[in-house]
Scaffold this active site. Structure first.
Site, PDB file in Angstrom:
ATOM      1  N   ASP A  35      15.378  -5.113  -8.258  1.00 26.49           N
ATOM      2  CA  ASP A  35      14.566  -3.944  -8.618  1.00 26.49           C
ATOM      3  C   ASP A  35      14.554  -3.740 -10.128  1.00 26.49           C
ATOM      4  O   ASP A  35      15.610  -3.611 -10.740  1.00 26.49           O
ATOM      5  CB  ASP A  35      15.127  -2.693  -7.946  1.00 26.49           C
ATOM      6  CG  ASP A  35      14.882  -2.706  -6.438  1.00 26.49           C
ATOM      7  OD1 ASP A  35      15.837  -2.561  -5.667  1.00 26.49           O
ATOM      8  OD2 ASP A  35      13.710  -2.878  -6.048  1.00 26.49           O
ATOM      9  N   ASP A 173      11.250  -1.724   2.546  1.00 25.32           N
ATOM     10  CA  ASP A 173      12.208  -1.477   1.468  1.00 25.32           C
ATOM     11  C   ASP A 173      12.512   0.019   1.355  1.00 25.32           C
ATOM     12  O   ASP A 173      11.664   0.801   0.970  1.00 25.32           O
ATOM     13  CB  ASP A 173      11.589  -1.971   0.148  1.00 25.32           C
ATOM     14  CG  ASP A 173      12.540  -1.866  -1.014  1.00 25.32           C
ATOM     15  OD1 ASP A 173      12.126  -2.198  -2.143  1.00 25.32           O
ATOM     16  OD2 ASP A 173      13.700  -1.441  -0.814  1.00 25.32           O
TER      17      ASP A 173
HETATM   18  C1  DX5 Z   1      14.315   1.799  -4.246  1.00 29.63           C
HETATM   19  C2  DX5 Z   1      14.533   0.302  -4.135  1.00 29.63           C
HETATM   20  C3  DX5 Z   1      15.238  -0.104  -2.850  1.00 29.63           C
HETATM   21  C4  DX5 Z   1      16.563   0.616  -2.652  1.00 29.63           C
HETATM   22  C5  DX5 Z   1      17.097   0.304  -1.270  1.00 29.63           C
HETATM   23  O1  DX5 Z   1      13.356   2.047  -5.230  1.00 29.63           O
HETATM   24  O2  DX5 Z   1      13.286  -0.374  -4.177  1.00 29.63           O
HETATM   25  O3  DX5 Z   1      15.428  -1.520  -2.872  1.00 29.63           O
HETATM   26  O4  DX5 Z   1      17.473   0.201  -3.625  1.00 29.63           O
HETATM   27  O5  DX5 Z   1      18.354   0.961  -1.150  1.00 29.63           O
HETATM   28  P1  DX5 Z   1      18.666   1.923   0.123  1.00 29.63           P
HETATM   29  O6  DX5 Z   1      18.774   1.029   1.345  1.00 29.63           O
HETATM   30  O7  DX5 Z   1      19.959   2.585  -0.217  1.00 29.63           O
HETATM   31  O8  DX5 Z   1      17.511   2.867   0.227  1.00 29.63           O
HETATM   32 ZN    ZN Z   2      12.972  -2.550  -4.132  1.00 30.12          ZN
END
Ligand code: DX5
Ligand code: ZN
Length: 218
Positions: A35, A173
């Site tokens: 990310d 996601d």
């Molecule tokens: C949020 C990110 C995700 C997030 C997922 O903007 O794109 O990848 O880190 O983490 P969890 O599972 O904790 O929501």
């Molecule tokens: Zn992400």
């Protein structure tokens, strides 16, 4: 069918990142979800290009990059050079989505679009024949540890119906737990991004968790 599993590396421990990557590489993951945030498209900052390179140097699985940034066209080439095999950008962040998809493909990476919870399928329908993946955000992008937005499941069902006419994969996601994997698996989702809801900070080895997530899908 076994769905693909992608650890969300913004949730990893950055003070021992190379160890984290090696432990995850030893688990049956399908790739690393990276990310990138600019504090403008989303109100947060994430890993740096140097962090990205650290993961790339120690990973033995593919890396994707999730560009949560304005004007993503500026950094597509840089992240592919750093090792991204798949680039997700947000159509909400640019007037030139079709051009960016061509740009990604021309430099040899897979092209994905990531869509915010409030973005309609109708608004991206012209892009669906062009992309390899659709990353469906089930949380508002920018932060891990949020709650799953239940209304997005309807969009996943809609995409799954449309998908039969095209080749794109559906990756989800945000707030993906083991229970959500069971719920979404039958809807045609082909991959899950795993953050704090399923993988990080659970007090178990990544290998153990990934193995149980794969076994529960059998
Ligand atoms: C949020 C990110 C995700 C997030 C997922 O903007 O794109 O990848 O880190 O983490 P969890 O599972 O904790 O929501
Ligand atoms: Zn992400």
């Amino acid at each position: 069918m076994q769905r693909k599993l992608y650890p969300s590396m913004m949730c990893a421990g950055f003070n021992h990142l190379s160890d984290e990557v090696e432990q995850l590489s030893a688990a049956a993951i399908d790739g690393f979800h990276m990310d990138i945030m600019d504090g403008s498209f989303v109100p947060n900052f994430g890993m740096s290009p140097e962090d990205f390179k650290t993961v790339a140097d120690h990973a033995d699985k593919m890396l994707d990059v999730h560009l949560m940034i304005d004007h993503p066209e500026r950094y597509v080439a840089m992240f592919v050079t750093l090792g991204a095999k798949r680039v997700y950008f947000h159509p909400e962040a640019t007037p030139h989505s079709a051009r960016i998809i061509s740009q990604i493909k021309q430099i040899g990476a897979e092209a994905g679009i990531a869509i915010n919870p409030g973005t309609s399928i109708a608004s991206i329908s012209e892009l669906l024949p062009l992309v390899d993946q659709v990353l469906v955000m089930t949380v508002n992008p920018g932060f891990a540890g949020q709650e799953y937005l239940e209304f997005v499941t309807g969009k996943i069902k809609q995409l799954s119906r449309i998908r039969r006419d095209y080749h794109f994969e559906i990756v989800v996601d945000g707030a993906i737990s083991p229970e959500k994997i069971n719920e979404l698996n039958p809807l045609g989702v082909t991959g899950f991004v795993l953050g704090t809801s399923a993988l990080f900070g659970k007090g178990k080895s990544y290998n153990q968790i990934i193995r149980s997530l794969k076994e529960q899908q059998e």
